[in-house]
Enzyme design. Structure first.
Site, short mmCIF file in Angstrom:
data_model
loop_
_atom_site.label_atom_id
_atom_site.label_comp_id
_atom_site.label_asym_id
_atom_site.label_seq_id
_atom_site.Cartn_x
_atom_site.Cartn_y
_atom_site.Cartn_z
N PHE A 125 0.87 -1.18 0.00
CA PHE A 125 0.00 0.00 0.00
C PHE A 125 0.90 1.22 0.00
O PHE A 125 1.75 1.39 0.89
CB PHE A 125 -0.90 0.05 1.24
N GLU A 126 0.69 2.09 -0.98
CA GLU A 126 1.35 3.39 -0.94
C GLU A 126 0.58 4.34 -1.85
O GLU A 126 0.06 3.94 -2.89
CB GLU A 126 2.83 3.32 -1.35
N ILE A 127 0.47 5.57 -1.40
CA ILE A 127 -0.07 6.66 -2.20
C ILE A 127 1.06 7.67 -2.30
O ILE A 127 1.56 8.14 -1.27
CB ILE A 127 -1.31 7.30 -1.56
#
Length: 372
Positions: free
Chosen positions: A275-277
């Site tokens: 998960f990464e933004i």
């Protein structure tokens, strides 16, 4: 109540089976608890911004604004079922309200069924791209004998993906090439989604706009320690880079997230990058490009098993200001075996369907250290 004698064996076996299942479940819980304690990064070393719990206060102005952003899903054709589940979770919890597009990437062409079924469940648009050969496969200049010996060494240590060359290809691609893909060149921000993940909470704010409006470059939900056997020379190689390119290192970075002795050693803490933004232009910057090229030439993606998680984490912590790194507490998330589940009022507002007791480590109770 009278139970015929002939049913006694059935009842007895059912009770035994039920007890056995409970025993296995308890053992698994104890194992995960022990592993979580081993992998959790100490909260006293988390160096991020002071506003980390306030993303939900971001208001979308009328008329509705949108960032120049997309979801990115790296998947194979055989991942279709897990991808559909992840998309449905994302659509139900967030994207049906906010309407961002999807970009799918694969090292081979997507088959018609993958395109058909994913496009049916998506509320917006989607594009499907093939990864260029040189961005995915092991470079020809890698010494294969040395790489083979390294894989065998990790296999003997029972390290996950020890023997896998495709896994190393993926880590190298995610570390230094995905943001160069033609389909992503038109975007400024991305949200990484993987097959078989869960989103537990409703989002009534736009994380992309939060990143854009607050000039953040990297957002995460879980941080943990890397297996040191896979990154034996990563930090020394990074220190060589720091010495070679001091102009790329801002004074107010998040080095203390990575090291407890001023950079002499690496504590192994990294943001779990499934998960990464993040800001695509940060990865495209001269600073990160120089960093990745320096690592790539060292060959550690294949001579060891450098993952994109520590590479992205070190890159963000060293090359960005610490107030540009953001913890998305509001985003309840699971990638097996770990979960981020926000507690308290955030859990209630998000209508979260997770148990806060399953939250990984202590990252729902951050300490923020902003002083020099």
């Amino acid at each position: 109540m009278y139970v015929p004698t002939r049913y006694f064996p059935v009842v007895l076996l059912s009770l035994i089976g039920f007890y056995y299942l409970l025993s296995i479940s308890k053992e698994e819980r104890e194992y995960l608890h022990t592993l979580r304690e081993r992998l959790s990064c100490p909260e006293s070393h988390v160096i991020i911004d002071l506003d980390s719990h306030n993303a939900a206060s971001t208001k979308n102005l009328a008329p509705p604004r949108k960032a120049n952003a997309a979801f990115v899903i790296l998947a194979r054709n055989q991942d279709l079922s897990g991808v559909l589940d992840s998309i449905q979770q994302n659509e139900d919890r967030f994207n049906r309200k906010f309407g961002y597009p999807y970009v799918f990437l694969n090292d081979e062409p997507f088959d018609p069924d993958f395109i058909k079924y994913t496009s049916e469940v998506i509320s917006t648009t989607s594009e499907y791209g093939v990864i260029p050969h040189d961005h995915w496969h092991q470079p020809e200049w890698i010494d294969e004998a040395r790489a083979t010996a390294a894989r065998q060494k990790l296999e003997a240590q029972d390290i996950m993906y020890a023997e896998s060359v495709p896994y190393r290809n993926m880590c190298r691609f995610n570390s230094g090439f995905f943001f160069r893909h033609e389909l992503l060149k038109k975007y400024d921000y991305y949200w990484r989604i993987e097959p078989d993940i869960k989103f537990y909470c409703d989002l009534d704010f736009d994380p992309f706009l939060f990143m854009q409006d607050n000039k953040k470059v990297y957002g995460f939900t879980i941080a943990l320690h890397e297996y040191v056997e896979t990154i034996e020379t990563l930090w020394n190689t990074t220190r060589e880079f720091i010495k070679k390119y001091p102009e790329h290192i801002p004074k107010d970075n998040a080095l203390r997230f990575l090291s407890e002795d001023g950079g002499e050693t690496y504590n192994g803490c990294h943001f779990w990058s499934n998960f990464e933004i993040a800001d695509l232009n940060f990865w495209r910057s001269a600073a990160y490009t120089d960093y990745f090229d320096h690592l790539d030439k060292a060959g550690g993606f294949y001579y060891e098993r450098w993952g994109d998680a520590p590479v992205h984490s070190i890159g963000a912590a060293l090359l960005a200001r610490r107030d540009q790194i953001h913890f998305f507490n509001e985003i309840g998330y699971r990638h097996p075996p770990w979960t981020h589940c926000p507690p308290g009022e955030t859990h209630r507002k998000g209508k979260c369907s997770c148990d806060p007791k399953d939250n990984f480590g202590t990252f729902n109770r951050f300490s923020f250290y902003m002083e020099d």
